[in-house]
Each structure stands twice: as structure tokens, then as C-alpha cells.
Design an enzyme around this catalytic site. Structure first.
Site, PDB file in Angstrom:
ATOM      1  N   LYS A  91       0.857  -1.195   0.000  1.00  0.00           N
ATOM      2  CA  LYS A  91       0.000   0.000   0.000  1.00  0.00           C
ATOM      3  C   LYS A  91       0.892   1.244   0.000  1.00  0.00           C
ATOM      4  O   LYS A  91       1.455   1.617   1.025  1.00  0.00           O
ATOM      5  CB  LYS A  91      -0.902   0.046   1.238  1.00  0.00           C
ATOM      6  N   GLU A 128       9.700   1.723  10.507  1.00  0.00           N
ATOM      7  CA  GLU A 128      10.708   2.748  10.200  1.00  0.00           C
ATOM      8  C   GLU A 128      10.020   4.089  10.399  1.00  0.00           C
ATOM      9  O   GLU A 128       9.220   4.515   9.571  1.00  0.00           O
ATOM     10  CB  GLU A 128      11.183   2.624   8.742  1.00  0.00           C
ATOM     11  N   CYS A 140      13.399  11.623   6.629  1.00  0.00           N
ATOM     12  CA  CYS A 140      13.349  11.096   7.998  1.00  0.00           C
ATOM     13  C   CYS A 140      14.650  11.349   8.753  1.00  0.00           C
ATOM     14  O   CYS A 140      14.648  11.603   9.949  1.00  0.00           O
ATOM     15  CB  CYS A 140      13.073   9.600   7.969  1.00  0.00           C
ATOM     16  N   GLU A 170       9.294  16.326  15.271  1.00  0.00           N
ATOM     17  CA  GLU A 170       9.669  16.248  13.859  1.00  0.00           C
ATOM     18  C   GLU A 170       8.801  17.211  13.044  1.00  0.00           C
ATOM     19  O   GLU A 170       7.591  17.030  12.947  1.00  0.00           O
ATOM     20  CB  GLU A 170       9.481  14.814  13.351  1.00  0.00           C
TER      21      GLU A 170
HETATM   22  N1  LIG Z   1      12.700   5.764   9.191  1.00  0.00           N
HETATM   23  C1  LIG Z   1      12.631   5.852   7.890  1.00  0.00           C
HETATM   24  O1  LIG Z   1      13.395   5.220   7.171  1.00  0.00           O
HETATM   25  C2  LIG Z   1      11.613   6.757   7.239  1.00  0.00           C
HETATM   26  C3  LIG Z   1      11.682   6.946   5.856  1.00  0.00           C
HETATM   27  C4  LIG Z   1      10.760   7.794   5.243  1.00  0.00           C
HETATM   28  C5  LIG Z   1       9.802   8.447   6.015  1.00  0.00           C
HETATM   29  N2  LIG Z   1       9.765   8.237   7.343  1.00  0.00           N
HETATM   30  C6  LIG Z   1       8.791   8.966   8.161  1.00  0.00           C
HETATM   31  O2  LIG Z   1       7.542   9.064   7.481  1.00  0.00           O
HETATM   32  C7  LIG Z   1       6.829  10.212   7.916  1.00  0.00           C
HETATM   33  C8  LIG Z   1       6.286  10.962   6.735  1.00  0.00           C
HETATM   34  O3  LIG Z   1       5.481  10.151   5.969  1.00  0.00           O
HETATM   35  P1  LIG Z   1       3.877  10.207   5.974  1.00  0.00           P
HETATM   36  O4  LIG Z   1       3.415  11.573   6.305  1.00  0.00           O
HETATM   37  O5  LIG Z   1       3.428   9.569   4.712  1.00  0.00           O
HETATM   38  O6  LIG Z   1       3.565   9.260   7.202  1.00  0.00           O
HETATM   39  P2  LIG Z   1       2.153   8.689   7.650  1.00  0.00           P
HETATM   40  O7  LIG Z   1       2.398   7.924   8.897  1.00  0.00           O
HETATM   41  O8  LIG Z   1       1.118   9.739   7.655  1.00  0.00           O
HETATM   42  O9  LIG Z   1       1.752   7.719   6.452  1.00  0.00           O
HETATM   43  C9  LIG Z   1       2.581   6.665   6.042  1.00  0.00           C
HETATM   44  C10 LIG Z   1       1.731   5.589   5.399  1.00  0.00           C
HETATM   45  O10 LIG Z   1       0.877   5.045   6.408  1.00  0.00           O
HETATM   46  C11 LIG Z   1      -0.463   5.043   5.947  1.00  0.00           C
HETATM   47  N3  LIG Z   1      -1.356   5.148   7.110  1.00  0.00           N
HETATM   48  C12 LIG Z   1      -1.855   6.262   7.671  1.00  0.00           C
HETATM   49  N4  LIG Z   1      -2.659   5.938   8.723  1.00  0.00           N
HETATM   50  C13 LIG Z   1      -2.653   4.583   8.827  1.00  0.00           C
HETATM   51  C14 LIG Z   1      -3.270   3.650   9.701  1.00  0.00           C
HETATM   52  N5  LIG Z   1      -4.073   4.040  10.688  1.00  0.00           N
HETATM   53  N6  LIG Z   1      -3.023   2.336   9.520  1.00  0.00           N
HETATM   54  C15 LIG Z   1      -2.202   1.919   8.538  1.00  0.00           C
HETATM   55  N7  LIG Z   1      -1.605   2.764   7.652  1.00  0.00           N
HETATM   56  C16 LIG Z   1      -1.814   4.077   7.799  1.00  0.00           C
HETATM   57  C17 LIG Z   1      -0.519   6.209   4.968  1.00  0.00           C
HETATM   58  O11 LIG Z   1      -1.610   6.088   4.093  1.00  0.00           O
HETATM   59  C18 LIG Z   1       0.836   6.070   4.280  1.00  0.00           C
HETATM   60  O12 LIG Z   1       0.780   5.099   3.271  1.00  0.00           O
HETATM   61  C19 LIG Z   1       7.838  11.026   8.705  1.00  0.00           C
HETATM   62  O13 LIG Z   1       7.591  10.890  10.071  1.00  0.00           O
HETATM   63  C20 LIG Z   1       9.171  10.386   8.317  1.00  0.00           C
HETATM   64  O14 LIG Z   1      10.188  10.568   9.288  1.00  0.00           O
HETATM   65  C21 LIG Z   1      10.636   7.417   7.976  1.00  0.00           C
HETATM   66  C1  LIG Z   2      15.599   6.635   4.507  1.00  0.00           C
HETATM   67  N1  LIG Z   2      15.701   7.788   3.583  1.00  0.00           N
HETATM   68  C2  LIG Z   2      16.817   8.630   4.002  1.00  0.00           C
HETATM   69  C3  LIG Z   2      15.968   7.294   2.244  1.00  0.00           C
HETATM   70  C4  LIG Z   2      14.467   8.514   3.488  1.00  0.00           C
HETATM   71  C5  LIG Z   2      13.959   9.070   4.711  1.00  0.00           C
HETATM   72  O1  LIG Z   2      13.014   9.829   4.689  1.00  0.00           O
END
Ligand SMILES: NC(=O)c1ccc[n+]([C@@H]2O[C@H](COP(=O)([O-])OP(=O)(O)OC[C@H]3O[C@@H](n4cnc5c(N)ncnc54)[C@H](O)[C@@H]3O)[C@@H](O)[C@H]2O)c1
Ligand SMILES: C[N+](C)(C)CC=O
Length: 488
Positions: free
Chosen positions: A173, A248, A282, A383
Site C-alpha cells: 500500500k 521505520e 526522515c 519532527e
Molecule cells: N525511518 C525511515 O526510514 C523513514 C523513511 C521515510 C519516512 N519516514 C517517516 O515518514 C513520515 C512521513 O510520511 P507520511 O506523512 O506519509 O507518514 P504517515 O504515517 O502519515 O503515512 C505513512 C503511510 O501510512 C499510511 N497510514 C496512515 N494511517 C494509517 C493507519 N491508521 N493504519 C495503517 N496505515 C496508515 C498512509 O496512508 C501512508 O501510506 C515522517 O515521520 C518520516 O520521518 C521514515
Molecule cells: C531513509 N531515507 C533517508 C531514504 C528517506 C527518509 O526519509
């Protein structure tokens, strides 16, 4: 209309609903996608379940599975330019960044293809006479995979490639905001000839599609990349059948600059750390910690450079940074800057939307530097996920370490110094999954990626990223079975 992929067929949502995908640079509609819900997700899960339980994929020789993963890498390379364009359209990031992402993504598929047949199990020295003991790794089963909008295909690749290499089946998804490259790569996986049901793609919201993946008792593992609040919900939802979870999550990553660092390089990389992809990373170096003796000079040099960052269309070669992903997200970033000001931070640079008339239709926000920050401020702790850098001062090594670790997160951090011993001492104290010395941001397929503390559970990439998708089985064989006569 872009459809979902369930059991080897491209399908519309059962409800008939659709969604418009928006270009964050100008708010134009760039695609319409099927908008699935829990019912569509259940179908996809059944398809993945059937393919795992009764299909040939998990019994396919590992080298052959690796060959398919390699074929996907080759197809991604073939269509790299088209994929990069889709990613820039969907996220607003520059083409330079998108092309680099596509190279990484092909490399990730290539790396896990190579690992697919390298684990032949391990013979254990059994302490029991006349016995043999071995440990083998087997696929977990049906994997639900949920990805965010900031690195849509990269984060999907980190999940899809190891899951396939180890013989699992998948329901993917992507973020509902940026699904286009994941759809395209699903087409490439179909072209590679994966058996029906091995890879399924459901498009739609987290609260419906994502939640169904997390709660379903037919899903054996949920791998999630996204925000901490969603991660907590997924953990709870996943507890129903005690499915494996890999999370993650976010970060508030410190970038520590000591006075003896190479000044110009540290300034240059502090900019990259904080402002690449408009800070929507992230591992962004969103917390700059500078030794007191160079603080003012460092911040002044940084501000000069930050003011010159050219915002614009990701397809324009002059552009150095694109827009934020949505109006809603920009409002969140703006709110955080207001909170920072109320907490006593000083806006040294930025702190508003750009005035350039050509940028008014996009979700732009100026690269922003906030000084006079203290560790206890929300702007330092939470964040923001935008182009907002907070700056704190420190007096000595001990204080630098204390400030750097003073957060609920533990994703990544960096230390800048020419003193090798100091670097090693500081690194050994930092509670983070990745620490860079005199650099910021490198990540690659061979090295594990993940967070300490509330930045997550488990690891992606590297050998641990493959093992996440396996169960470990101990097989014990009695070579001379005979009655025990324990019960006379
Ligand atoms: N640690 C890492 O490697 C990494 C990498 C990229 C992004 N991130 C993190 O992602 C965040 C930004 O992304 P975002 O705004 O898309 O995050 P988000 O948590 O809003 O959404 C991520 C995904 O989860 C889904 N989702 C939302 N609510 C859900 C639920 N209740 N149950 C299951 N799935 C659900 C969304 O539709 C989307 O596909 C930031 O906090 C960033 O730090 C972390
Ligand atoms: C894990 N990275 C750095 C590729 C994307 C984070 O948002």
C-alpha cells in the site's frame, strides 16, 4: 485511470471510487487512481495468502527467485528516466534527486537478488550424541507493506526486494498522495513474470487499506515506514494475531559540529543535511549543535548559503529544492515555526512562504534557520519534516552528547571533527541507528538502516533487512531413535 493489481489482474475499486493525484509544484491533476478500501484489501490479502500457501513461489529455488529480482532491477534501469519523471511530478523533488533515487532503487533490487541464494542454513554442533542440528530460514508468509510519500519508490524497494528474494508474498500500500512510481514498478514486476498473487497493490487511505493490512489475521508481517503516531496505531492493530512488525519511523536528527571541524565542508553539508528535499527526509539533520566558540561565524555562513537556495520546479535544472508535498503539510510546518517563535527562537533566515510569483501555485516554504533554540523547546523536540533547522550551542563534548541524545528519536546523527579519538568517543555514546563521521546522509543497500528508541523496530537493507522477512527454524534430527523408558 491507474488501477490496483490484485491476483495478477488490474482492477478498479469495488466501490468505483477514484482519487486525483496532485502535482505539488502547481496543484495540477497529474493522474487519477482507483481508491480502494478494506474490501479491496481483503481480496488482495486472500490472493497473497493463496499464493503463499498453495503457490509455487516459496518453493522456487532461491537462485531462480533471485533471478526474478534481478530482472526487476534491470527493468527499473531500463525505465529509469520515466520513473524519475513520475517521482518528480508526484513529490516535487528535483530530477537530480529522483534520478539518484532510481539508481539506489535498482541497486537495492540488485543487492537482494544477489543475497537470495547465499543462506544455505547453518549446521549447529548438537550437544546430544547421535543427533544433527541445523538452522534454516524460511519466508514469513503474507507481508503487508505500507510506505510514505517522501521517498515513495525507494521505501517500497527496501521492502519489496527482500520480501521477494526470500519467497514471501506481498500486499503493498503506497501513500495515497504519491502512488505513481509504485504502480509503474508493479507493472514492471508483472512484466518480469512473477506468479499471480505474489505481488498485490492496493491503493487508498491508511485508515482503510492500511488499517486492514495491520488488523488482518491473514497477514503475517506488517512492514511500515511513516510517522510515529501511525506506527503506534499499527503496532496496536497488529497485536490481534501477534504478527511480526517492522517500523521505520521519524527522527529529529542531531548534526554536531565541533570547533576543530573542516569549517567550509561542515557548513556546506549542514545545508544538505537540513534542506535537501525541502527537509522532508526522515534522517534530515534538523537539529544543528554547534560548539560555542564557532557558533556565530558558522551560523552566519550557513544563513548566507541558505538564502541562496533556489526553489522551483523539480524539472528545471536550476532548481535546488522543490515544494512541500501538500497545503496541509505546509500549514503544519508554518505552525511549528510559529510555535518556535513563541518559545523564544529567533528566525535568522526564512520563516515564510517565498514571494516569487512563479511559486505561488506550489506548496513552497523558504529554507528557515531558527537560532537561540534550547533542547526543551517543541521546535527542537518534534519532527517538523520541512525546511526548518534549529540551532543550539554546546560548550564541550559531554554537553554535545547529552543534547544530541535528548530526544525520543534515535534514527541518525552526525559528528564533525578532525579529532579521530573524539569522533569515536562521541559516536559510541550516540543512541542512533546510523551515525556519520564528517558526512551526512549516505545510505546504501549493503548497510542496515533503522532506528533506536522511538524511531522504530527492526532494520531494512543489509543482511538484517533480508532476515526481517524470514522465520528461523531449528531442525533437530535424532540419528539413533530408541525408547527413553522415562515412564517405566
Ligand atoms: N525511518 C525511515 O526510514 C523513514 C523513511 C521515510 C519516512 N519516514 C517517516 O515518514 C513520515 C512521513 O510520511 P507520511 O506523512 O506519509 O507518514 P504517515 O504515517 O502519515 O503515512 C505513512 C503511510 O501510512 C499510511 N497510514 C496512515 N494511517 C494509517 C493507519 N491508521 N493504519 C495503517 N496505515 C496508515 C498512509 O496512508 C501512508 O501510506 C515522517 O515521520 C518520516 O520521518 C521514515
Ligand atoms: C531513509 N531515507 C533517508 C531514504 C528517506 C527518509 O526519509
Amino acid at each position: 485511470m491507474k488501477k490496483m493489481f490484485i491476483n495478477g489482474a488490474w482492477t478498479e475499486a469495488r466501490s468505483g471510487k477514484t482519487r486525483e493525484i496532485i502535482n505539488p509544484f502547481n496543484q495540477e491533476v497529474i493522474a487519477t487512481t482507483a481508491e480502494g478500501d478494506a474490501e479491496d484489501t481483503k481480496l488482495a490479502i486472500s490472493s497473497a495468502r493463496e499464493a503463499f500457501d498453495h503457490g509455487e513461489w516459496r518453493h522456487t529455488p532461491a537462485a531462480e527467485r533471485g533471478g526474478k529480482v534481478l530482472q526487476i532491477a534491470n527493468l527499473i534501469e531500463r525505465d529509469k528516466e520515466e520513473l524519475a519523471e513520475l517521482e518528480s511530478l508526484d513529490t516535487g523533488k528535483t530530477m537530480e534527486e529522483s534520478r539518484a533515487d532510481m539508481d539506489d532503487i535498482a541497486g537495492v533490487f540488485r543487492y537482494f537478488a544477489g543475497l537470495a541464494d547465499k543462506d544455505g542454513g547453518e549446521v549447529i554442533e548438537s550437544p546430544i550424541p547421535n543427533s544433527q542440528s541445523k538452522v534454516v530460514r524460511e519466508p514469513i508468509g503474507v507481508c503487508g507493506q505500507i510506505t510514505p510519500w517522501n521517498y515513495p519508490l525507494l521505501q517500497a524497494a527496501w521492502k519489496i526486494a527482500p520480501a521477494l528474494a526470500t519467497g514471501n508474498t506481498i500486499v503493498m500500500k503506497p501513500s495515497e498522495i504519491t502512488p505513481l512510481t509504485t504502480i509503474k514498478v508493479t507493472e514492471l514486476m508483472e512484466e518480469a513474470g512473477l506468479p499471480n498473487g505474489v505481488v498485490n497493490l492496493v491503493l487508498g487511505e491508511g485508515a482503510t487499506v492500511g488499517n486492514e493490512l495491520a488488523v488482518s489475521h491473514d497477514v503475517d508481517l506488517i512492514s511500515f515506514t511513516g510517522g510515529i503516531d501511525t506506527g503506534k496505531k499499527i503496532m496496536q492493530a497488529a497485536s490481534g494475531n501477534v504478527k511480526k512488525i517492522a517500523l521505520e519511523l521519524g527522527g529529529k536528527n542531531p548534526n554536531i559540529v565541533f570547533a576543530d571541524a573542516d569549517f567550509d565542508t561542515a557548513v556546506d553539508q549542514a545545508l544538505n543535511a537540513a534542506f535537501i528535499h525541502a527537509g522532508q527526509v526522515c534522517s534530515a539533520g534538523a537539529r544543528l549543535l554547534v560548539e560555542n566558540s564557532i557558533h556565530d561565524r558558522f551560523v552566519e555562513a550557513l544563513a548566507e548559503r541558505a538564502k541562496r537556495i533556489k526553489l522551483g520546479n523539480g524539472f528545471d535544472e536550476e532548481t535546488q529544492s522543490g515544494p512541500l508535498i501538500s497545503g496541509e503539510h505546509r500549514a503544519k510546518v508554518e505552525q511549528y515555526v510559529e510555535i518556535g517563535k513563541e518559545e523564544g527562537a529567533t528566525v535568522l533566515v526564512g520563516g515564510s512562504r517565498p514571494e516569487d510569483p512563479e511559486l505561488q501555485n506550489g506548496f513552497f516554504y523558504l529554507p528557515t534557520i531558527l537560532t537561540d533554540c534550547r533542547s526543551e523547546m517543541r521546535i527542537v523536540q518534534e519532527e517538523v519534516f520541512g525546511p526548518v533547522l534549529t540551532v543550539e550551542r554546546f560548550e564541550n563534548e559531554k554537553e554535545a552528547v547529552r543534547l544530541a541524545n535528548d530526544t525520543i528519536y534515535g534514527l541518525a546523527g552526525a559528528v564533525w571533527t578532525t579529532d579521530v579519538d573524539k569522533a569515536e568517543r562521541v559516536v559510541s555514546e550516540l543512541r542512533m541507528g546510523t551515525v556519520w563521521i564528517n558526512d551526512f546522509h549516505p545510505y546504501f543497500a549493503q548497510a542496515p538502516w533503522g532506528g533506536y528508541k522511538q524511531s522504530g523496530i527492526g532494520r531494512e537493507l543489509g543482511k538484517p533487512g533480508l532476515e526481517e522477512y524470514t522465520e528461523t527454524k531449528h531442525v533437530y534430527r535424532n540419528l539413533k531413535p530408541e525408547p527413553l523408558n522415562w515412564f517405566k
